[in-house]
Design a protein around this motif. Sequence first.
Motif, short mmCIF file in Angstrom:
data_model
loop_
_atom_site.label_atom_id
_atom_site.label_comp_id
_atom_site.label_asym_id
_atom_site.label_seq_id
_atom_site.Cartn_x
_atom_site.Cartn_y
_atom_site.Cartn_z
N ALA A 118 4.23 -12.32 6.57
CA ALA A 118 4.72 -11.20 5.81
C ALA A 118 3.76 -10.86 4.83
N VAL A 119 2.76 -11.18 4.04
CA VAL A 119 2.25 -9.79 3.34
C VAL A 119 1.61 -8.97 4.05
N GLY A 120 0.73 -10.13 4.93
CA GLY A 120 0.26 -8.99 6.52
C GLY A 120 0.71 -7.83 6.41
N LEU A 121 1.98 -8.07 6.91
CA LEU A 121 2.82 -6.48 7.42
C LEU A 121 3.02 -6.05 6.13
N VAL A 122 3.13 -6.01 5.15
CA VAL A 122 3.31 -5.69 3.67
C VAL A 122 2.04 -4.68 3.74
N ALA A 123 1.21 -5.11 3.68
CA ALA A 123 0.00 -4.77 2.92
C ALA A 123 0.03 -3.43 5.20
N ALA A 124 0.15 -3.39 5.29
CA ALA A 124 0.07 -2.49 6.48
C ALA A 124 0.69 -1.57 6.32
N ARG A 125 2.28 -1.58 5.81
CA ARG A 125 2.92 -0.86 5.97
C ARG A 125 2.92 -0.16 4.88
N MET A 126 2.24 -0.37 4.14
CA MET A 126 2.77 0.11 2.83
C MET A 126 1.31 0.86 2.22
N ALA A 127 -0.22 0.30 3.17
CA ALA A 127 -1.33 0.38 2.57
C ALA A 127 -2.33 0.60 1.28
N ILE A 128 -1.81 -1.19 1.21
CA ILE A 128 -2.47 -1.43 -0.33
C ILE A 128 -3.39 -2.86 0.40
N THR A 129 -3.65 -3.30 -0.68
CA THR A 129 -4.25 -4.01 -0.44
C THR A 129 -3.65 -5.73 -0.57
N THR A 130 -4.08 -6.72 0.42
CA THR A 130 -3.08 -8.40 0.49
C THR A 130 -2.76 -8.62 -0.72
N ASP A 131 -3.78 -8.68 -2.09
CA ASP A 131 -3.55 -8.64 -3.74
C ASP A 131 -1.70 -8.45 -4.05
N ASP A 132 -2.34 -7.04 -3.80
CA ASP A 132 -1.08 -6.23 -3.86
C ASP A 132 0.58 -6.68 -3.45
N ALA A 133 0.06 -6.11 -1.80
CA ALA A 133 1.42 -6.58 -0.94
C ALA A 133 1.97 -8.21 -1.44
N ALA A 134 1.34 -9.52 -2.08
CA ALA A 134 1.31 -10.60 -2.44
C ALA A 134 1.99 -10.58 -3.68
N ALA A 135 1.44 -9.67 -4.46
CA ALA A 135 2.58 -9.66 -5.86
C ALA A 135 3.69 -8.92 -5.90
N LEU A 136 3.49 -7.85 -4.25
CA LEU A 136 5.10 -6.88 -5.11
C LEU A 136 6.80 -8.20 -3.60
N LEU A 137 5.38 -9.39 -2.68
CA LEU A 137 6.60 -9.93 -2.55
C LEU A 137 7.23 -11.20 -3.52
N HIS A 138 5.73 -11.46 -4.63
CA HIS A 138 6.52 -12.33 -5.26
C HIS A 138 7.27 -11.74 -5.96
N GLU A 139 7.16 -10.49 -6.45
CA GLU A 139 8.26 -9.88 -7.19
C GLU A 139 9.43 -9.57 -6.74
N SER A 140 9.66 -9.21 -5.96
CA SER A 140 11.49 -9.17 -5.01
C SER A 140 11.45 -10.30 -4.81
N ALA A 141 10.67 -11.31 -4.25
CA ALA A 141 11.70 -12.19 -4.39
C ALA A 141 12.40 -12.67 -5.78
N ALA A 142 11.63 -12.94 -6.58
CA ALA A 142 12.10 -13.41 -8.11
C ALA A 142 13.68 -12.36 -8.40
N ARG A 143 12.98 -11.03 -7.96
CA ARG A 143 15.07 -10.21 -8.22
C ARG A 143 15.55 -10.30 -7.91
#
Length: 221
Positions: A179-204
């Motif tokens: 999922a992190v890889g998919l988010v990073a590729a779709r949004m053109a961001i780093t995998t670290d940023d994608a992982a942080a976004l995934l964690h934030e989305s899960a928390a919300r």
Amino acid sequence: MELLPQSREALDEYVTASVDDVEGLLRVIEGWAVRTVPDCVALSVTLLDEDLTFTLVDHEATQQSGGVGQHEPAAAGLPRTQVYALDEGGWAHMAREGAFGGIASTVSLPVVEDGRAVLTIDLYASTADAFRDRIDGLVEALGAWQAGAVTNADLGFETLRRAEMAPARLREQRLVDVAVGLVAARMAITTDDAAALLHESAARAGVTVAQAAGVAGVLLA
């Protein structure tokens, strides 16, 4: 001792740059442990960075019913809880009453590299005094940190339960990684940023990261 089925499943999936042969490590530790402590009936190794536990166990020796010491009579007619309160040794008896069948003593030995603990070795024996006067030998043989050695802290064999959970943890981690890889590729961001976004989305959303990863995987695949 036999490799726990869940540990076999996890090892078949497990790849790490830091420990190339986890099963080989387990077997080496088994050899040292059994030579030093003949009553050793199980051992677990926990890789701390990955929070994964792998276990070898003598199933026949650890499937006895009941805890050690549970049939000892109370002294002087006092209720058992009062007898335990009279001396420190009583607490050890109380702990053994709740012990995993066939396990009467344990020792946990951390292994330290470059000033930090990288793994923990837990050994389990069928007799109460199995590790008496043998800690120094185990520390030297296994390269463990002597000051961090703790005895009888896991008579309930909690590492077995953690080892049973290892395959599920690895499957969830793989789901998150995809999922992190998919988010990073779709949004053109780093995998670290994608992982942080995934964690934030899960928390919300009030869900686990693995659940959020599953949704992301479906939406972005």
